[in-house]
Design a protein around this motif. Sequence first.
Motif, PDB file in Angstrom:
ATOM      1  N   GLY A 243       1.318  -1.931  -5.037  1.00 40.34           N
ATOM      2  CA  GLY A 243       0.345  -1.636  -3.990  1.00 40.34           C
ATOM      3  C   GLY A 243      -0.248  -2.897  -3.388  1.00 40.34           C
ATOM      4  N   LEU A 244      -0.580  -3.872  -4.237  1.00 38.15           N
ATOM      5  CA  LEU A 244      -1.141  -5.131  -3.748  1.00 38.15           C
ATOM      6  C   LEU A 244      -0.133  -5.890  -2.889  1.00 38.15           C
ATOM      7  N   LEU A 245       1.129  -5.927  -3.334  1.00 39.64           N
ATOM      8  CA  LEU A 245       2.160  -6.648  -2.587  1.00 39.64           C
ATOM      9  C   LEU A 245       2.438  -5.994  -1.238  1.00 39.64           C
ATOM     10  N   LEU A 246       2.341  -4.679  -1.178  1.00 37.49           N
ATOM     11  CA  LEU A 246       2.569  -3.979   0.085  1.00 37.49           C
ATOM     12  C   LEU A 246       1.452  -4.231   1.088  1.00 37.49           C
ATOM     13  N   THR A 247       0.265  -4.504   0.593  1.00 40.15           N
ATOM     14  CA  THR A 247      -0.892  -4.675   1.490  1.00 40.15           C
ATOM     15  C   THR A 247      -1.283  -6.135   1.678  1.00 40.15           C
ATOM     16  N   SER A 248      -0.563  -7.072   1.051  1.00 37.40           N
ATOM     17  CA  SER A 248      -0.946  -8.487   1.140  1.00 37.40           C
ATOM     18  C   SER A 248      -0.538  -9.068   2.491  1.00 37.40           C
ATOM     19  N   THR A 249      -1.518  -9.518   3.257  1.00 35.89           N
ATOM     20  CA  THR A 249      -1.273 -10.100   4.573  1.00 35.89           C
ATOM     21  C   THR A 249      -2.287 -11.199   4.846  1.00 35.89           C
ATOM     22  N   GLY A 250      -1.961 -12.058   5.807  1.00 34.54           N
ATOM     23  CA  GLY A 250      -2.916 -13.034   6.326  1.00 34.54           C
ATOM     24  C   GLY A 250      -3.422 -14.019   5.300  1.00 34.54           C
ATOM     25  N   GLN A 251      -4.696 -14.376   5.420  1.00 33.25           N
ATOM     26  CA  GLN A 251      -5.294 -15.417   4.587  1.00 33.25           C
ATOM     27  C   GLN A 251      -5.386 -15.000   3.117  1.00 33.25           C
ATOM     28  N   GLN A 252      -5.409 -13.701   2.866  1.00 25.10           N
ATOM     29  CA  GLN A 252      -5.535 -13.226   1.486  1.00 25.10           C
ATOM     30  C   GLN A 252      -4.200 -13.190   0.758  1.00 25.10           C
ATOM     31  N   HIS A 253      -3.130 -13.531   1.440  1.00 23.63           N
ATOM     32  CA  HIS A 253      -1.784 -13.389   0.880  1.00 23.63           C
ATOM     33  C   HIS A 253      -1.627 -14.115  -0.456  1.00 23.63           C
ATOM     34  N   ARG A 254      -2.005 -15.387  -0.505  1.00 20.98           N
ATOM     35  CA  ARG A 254      -1.780 -16.180  -1.712  1.00 20.98           C
ATOM     36  C   ARG A 254      -2.567 -15.647  -2.903  1.00 20.98           C
ATOM     37  N   GLY A 255      -3.861 -15.358  -2.692  1.00 15.06           N
ATOM     38  CA  GLY A 255      -4.682 -14.867  -3.792  1.00 15.06           C
ATOM     39  C   GLY A 255      -4.182 -13.545  -4.334  1.00 15.06           C
ATOM     40  N   ILE A 256      -3.800 -12.625  -3.459  1.00 16.24           N
ATOM     41  CA  ILE A 256      -3.281 -11.326  -3.885  1.00 16.24           C
ATOM     42  C   ILE A 256      -1.958 -11.498  -4.612  1.00 16.24           C
ATOM     43  N   LEU A 257      -1.143 -12.441  -4.131  1.00 11.04           N
ATOM     44  CA  LEU A 257       0.147 -12.697  -4.768  1.00 11.04           C
ATOM     45  C   LEU A 257      -0.033 -13.181  -6.203  1.00 11.04           C
ATOM     46  N   MET A 258      -1.011 -14.055  -6.416  1.00 12.10           N
ATOM     47  CA  MET A 258      -1.274 -14.565  -7.754  1.00 12.10           C
ATOM     48  C   MET A 258      -1.743 -13.448  -8.697  1.00 12.10           C
ATOM     49  N   ILE A 259      -2.606 -12.587  -8.177  1.00 12.49           N
ATOM     50  CA  ILE A 259      -3.088 -11.456  -8.982  1.00 12.49           C
ATOM     51  C   ILE A 259      -1.942 -10.512  -9.326  1.00 12.49           C
ATOM     52  N   ALA A 260      -1.103 -10.219  -8.324  1.00 10.37           N
ATOM     53  CA  ALA A 260       0.040  -9.339  -8.554  1.00 10.37           C
ATOM     54  C   ALA A 260       0.997  -9.939  -9.575  1.00 10.37           C
ATOM     55  N   ALA A 261       1.227 -11.251  -9.499  1.00  9.66           N
ATOM     56  CA  ALA A 261       2.123 -11.913 -10.444  1.00  9.66           C
ATOM     57  C   ALA A 261       1.592 -11.814 -11.874  1.00  9.66           C
ATOM     58  N   ALA A 262       0.290 -12.053 -12.038  1.00  9.26           N
ATOM     59  CA  ALA A 262      -0.312 -11.954 -13.363  1.00  9.26           C
ATOM     60  C   ALA A 262      -0.231 -10.526 -13.904  1.00  9.26           C
ATOM     61  N   LEU A 263      -0.452  -9.543 -13.044  1.00  5.29           N
ATOM     62  CA  LEU A 263      -0.370  -8.140 -13.465  1.00  5.29           C
ATOM     63  C   LEU A 263       1.055  -7.764 -13.863  1.00  5.29           C
ATOM     64  N   ILE A 264       2.041  -8.263 -13.128  1.00  4.01           N
ATOM     65  CA  ILE A 264       3.439  -7.969 -13.456  1.00  4.01           C
ATOM     66  C   ILE A 264       3.802  -8.543 -14.813  1.00  4.01           C
ATOM     67  N   LEU A 265       3.353  -9.760 -15.097  1.00  2.00           N
ATOM     68  CA  LEU A 265       3.635 -10.366 -16.401  1.00  2.00           C
ATOM     69  C   LEU A 265       2.972  -9.575 -17.525  1.00  2.00           C
ATOM     70  N   LEU A 266       1.707  -9.213 -17.334  1.00  2.11           N
ATOM     71  CA  LEU A 266       1.006  -8.421 -18.338  1.00  2.11           C
ATOM     72  C   LEU A 266       1.685  -7.067 -18.518  1.00  2.11           C
ATOM     73  N   GLY A 267       2.044  -6.435 -17.411  1.00  8.55           N
ATOM     74  CA  GLY A 267       2.679  -5.121 -17.474  1.00  8.55           C
ATOM     75  C   GLY A 267       4.041  -5.150 -18.121  1.00  8.55           C
ATOM     76  N   SER A 268       4.840  -6.183 -17.815  1.00  8.09           N
ATOM     77  CA  SER A 268       6.176  -6.255 -18.407  1.00  8.09           C
ATOM     78  C   SER A 268       6.107  -6.466 -19.915  1.00  8.09           C
ATOM     79  N   ALA A 269       5.097  -7.211 -20.372  1.00 13.94           N
ATOM     80  CA  ALA A 269       4.906  -7.382 -21.817  1.00 13.94           C
ATOM     81  C   ALA A 269       4.510  -6.052 -22.456  1.00 13.94           C
TER      82      ALA A 269
END
Length: 286
Positions: A243-269
């Motif tokens: 959901g975060l990756l689908l809605t990430s746009t503009g200036q917030q892109h990098r911050g949302i991407l970092m959050i999504a990456a951390a969540l994916i790592l936690l979730g995959s574990a």
Amino acid sequence: MGEYVWFHDVSWHSAYAIYFFVVGILAGLSFLSYGSWITPALRPLREKAAYASLVLLGVGGALLVADLSQPLRFLNTLNPMYMQFTSPLAWGALNIAAFGICSALYIWTLFKKQEKHGKLLATLTALLALGLPIYTGYDLSVHQSRPVWNTPVMPVLFVALAIASGSAAGALLAGANVAAQKVLREYMLWSTAAVGVVLIGVMGTTHYGGAAEELTFAILTTGTMGLIFVGFGILGGIALPVGLLLTSTGQQHRGILMIAAALILLGSAALRYGILMAPQQMQTLF
């Protein structure tokens, strides 16, 4: 008189879940390092991904050796006199050894800036890396009496998890590189969505299976295990980051991407832990 209780122990301990997690990340990072020879945007990740992958291989190997009751027995896995080539573990040991050698040679060419051989070794390393999540998934799928494990899609699931977690680790390594982050966003989005699709199939067949499957489904989706697998794994590690990756746009892109990456790592574990441990918990009840 004469009655007794037979205690069935868990054979595959949680250290294996950590190993599966580490192997998935290192395989995904190897894919990214190879991808840097094809996709210019990933060029800044070439050395970082290769170095991190080799370090994680050392961590994963240490986990496997430490789990043995007699650690020096790991040498037998590389001894042709002891190998049983009908076992996926034998092929897995060869895969790990070959990947380690090829990865070290690849890093040497990067250090020496020998691009002539670099792409070839990157290709070989990526192909051997692909075998790591495949063999770990196959290790589980050959257990015919284990619900969830005994499905031919388990290697596919582990490959998708490797791409997702490797791309997430790559996103954290890429930092502020906008071009690399744009490519990694696509990798994370589609690989994480693929994990969700495969899990829907696995959980559906488990829920509507026999008594053992239904009990395993209940263990996976309730209590502490349910919090880990459904809460952290499916909701926190798949639904929320997609959901975060689908809605990430503009200036917030990098911050949302970092959050999504951390969540994916936690979730995959969390997903790996649930898949490994829940089917084994059932045997301790009887």
